[in-house]
Design a protein around this motif. Structure first.
Motif, PDB file in Angstrom:
ATOM      1  N   ARG A  25       0.842  -1.214   0.000  1.00 29.65           N
ATOM      2  CA  ARG A  25       0.000   0.000   0.000  1.00 29.65           C
ATOM      3  C   ARG A  25       0.869   1.253   0.000  1.00 29.65           C
ATOM      4  O   ARG A  25       0.647   2.181  -0.772  1.00 29.65           O
ATOM      5  CB  ARG A  25      -0.872   0.043   1.262  1.00 29.65           C
ATOM      6  N   ALA A  26       1.881   1.257   0.884  1.00 30.20           N
ATOM      7  CA  ALA A  26       2.733   2.442   1.029  1.00 30.20           C
ATOM      8  C   ALA A  26       3.493   2.752  -0.257  1.00 30.20           C
ATOM      9  O   ALA A  26       3.743   3.912  -0.566  1.00 30.20           O
ATOM     10  CB  ALA A  26       3.697   2.245   2.192  1.00 30.20           C
ATOM     11  N   LEU A  27       3.842   1.703  -1.009  1.00 27.19           N
ATOM     12  CA  LEU A  27       4.629   1.900  -2.237  1.00 27.19           C
ATOM     13  C   LEU A  27       3.741   2.046  -3.478  1.00 27.19           C
ATOM     14  O   LEU A  27       4.249   2.325  -4.561  1.00 27.19           O
ATOM     15  CB  LEU A  27       5.581   0.710  -2.444  1.00 27.19           C
ATOM     16  N   GLY A  28       2.432   1.812  -3.315  1.00 24.48           N
ATOM     17  CA  GLY A  28       1.542   1.805  -4.480  1.00 24.48           C
ATOM     18  C   GLY A  28       1.767   0.576  -5.348  1.00 24.48           C
ATOM     19  O   GLY A  28       1.516   0.589  -6.556  1.00 24.48           O
ATOM     20  N   PHE A  29       2.233  -0.522  -4.725  1.00 24.83           N
ATOM     21  CA  PHE A  29       2.547  -1.765  -5.430  1.00 24.83           C
ATOM     22  C   PHE A  29       1.407  -2.767  -5.258  1.00 24.83           C
ATOM     23  O   PHE A  29       0.550  -2.629  -4.396  1.00 24.83           O
ATOM     24  CB  PHE A  29       3.823  -2.403  -4.845  1.00 24.83           C
ATOM     25  N   TYR A  31       0.346  -6.799  -4.311  1.00 24.06           N
ATOM     26  CA  TYR A  31       0.740  -7.701  -3.235  1.00 24.06           C
ATOM     27  C   TYR A  31       0.429  -9.131  -3.670  1.00 24.06           C
ATOM     28  O   TYR A  31      -0.705  -9.424  -4.054  1.00 24.06           O
ATOM     29  CB  TYR A  31      -0.037  -7.335  -1.962  1.00 24.06           C
ATOM     30  N   ASP A  72      -4.434  -6.883  -5.402  1.00 23.94           N
ATOM     31  CA  ASP A  72      -4.766  -5.592  -4.798  1.00 23.94           C
ATOM     32  C   ASP A  72      -4.722  -5.722  -3.271  1.00 23.94           C
ATOM     33  O   ASP A  72      -5.521  -6.456  -2.692  1.00 23.94           O
ATOM     34  CB  ASP A  72      -6.181  -5.193  -5.263  1.00 23.94           C
ATOM     35  N   ASP A  74      -5.794  -3.910  -1.083  1.00 23.88           N
ATOM     36  CA  ASP A  74      -7.025  -3.448  -0.433  1.00 23.88           C
ATOM     37  C   ASP A  74      -8.231  -4.291  -0.796  1.00 23.88           C
ATOM     38  O   ASP A  74      -9.344  -4.021  -0.330  1.00 23.88           O
ATOM     39  CB  ASP A  74      -7.283  -1.981  -0.794  1.00 23.88           C
ATOM     40  N   ARG A 124       0.970  -3.012 -12.373  1.00 19.33           N
ATOM     41  CA  ARG A 124       1.489  -2.142 -11.310  1.00 19.33           C
ATOM     42  C   ARG A 124       2.966  -1.868 -11.571  1.00 19.33           C
ATOM     43  O   ARG A 124       3.636  -2.660 -12.223  1.00 19.33           O
ATOM     44  CB  ARG A 124       1.387  -2.874  -9.957  1.00 19.33           C
TER      45      ARG A 124
END
Ligand code: C5P
Length: 220
Positions: A25-29, A31, A72, A74, A124
């Protein structure tokens, strides 16, 4: 592919999954939970009443195994074909069967090929890939490679807090047995050359995320 990989390995109960999700999430990557693939295959084999200790039979079950997973962080879900198995693959019967399935080299090769396709098609800039052999086999050339560890007693206590219906001693014993069986297949208890170790024994969740992020940002 041009997709950057942050590789995170570690034993059960090290906090790998929740930490990797947060780092993604922090990197916009994206998972990728690779353990979910082995679990979903074990679930698929059990659903087909395949003897999961029989390598040939499990290998046969791979041929109609249709693994799907969300990258994703999220919106995490796992499917076998159209069946949502997100919850079912955490059941104890699956956890008990998974090491036997993951032990078969031909199965690992097929699953690793699927991981590479998933990462390449992620859309991504990068993917945090989490498992046991990511730093060594799946993505040994990843710019950021991290081994997340914690003392066995601390891992058992964390796992115990997540699981109901088992005593702390039972959880500790099950964890020890799975680590022992898994580490015969891939070594995820010692860091390969170039792999940064993050020991979460004395860290809380946010501190662990911060350390892993610091390693990732330094290397990316
Ligand atoms: O990470 P998790 O505990 O969900 O993984 C479930 C099982 O999948 C492990 O116990 C191991 O047998 C197998 N596994 C593996 N290689 C990976 C990830 C998981 O063999 N990269």
């Amino acid at each position: 592919s041009d997709v950057v990989i942050v590789a995170v390995d570690g034993p059960a109960g090290s906090g790998k999954s929740s930490v990797s999700k947060q780092v993604a999430r922090a990197l916009g990557f994206g998972y990728l939970d690779t353990g979910a693939a082995y679990r979903a295959l074990a679930w698929h084999a059990l659903a087909r009443e395949v003897d999961t200790s029989d390598a040939t039979a499990v290998l046969e079950a791979v041929s109609d195994f249709d693994f799907r997973i969300s990258l994703d962080p999220d919106d995490y879900w796992v499917r076998s074909g159209e069946v949502d198995v997100t919850e079912a693959i955490r059941e104890q019967r699956v956890t008990d069967a998974v090491s036997g399935v993951a032990r078969v080299p031909a199965i690992r090769r097929a699953i690793n090929a699927a991981f590479r396709r998933l990462v390449a098609a992620s859309g991504r800039p990068g993917v945090v890939v989490e498992g046991r052999d990511i730093t060594t086999v799946v993505a040994p050339d990843a710019p950021a490679r991290i081994l997340l560890t914690a003392d066995p007693a601390v891992r058992a206590a964390r796992r115990s807090a997540e699981i109901s219906g088992s005593t702390a001693a039972e959880v500790a014993e099950a964890l020890r047995r799975r680590d022992s069986s898994d580490s015969k297949v891939v070594d995820f208890l010692t860091a390969a050359p170039g792999v940064a170790v993050v020991d979460s024994t004395a860290l809380d969740f946010d501190e662990t995320v911060a350390e892993v992020l610091a390693v990732a940002r330094r290397e990316l």
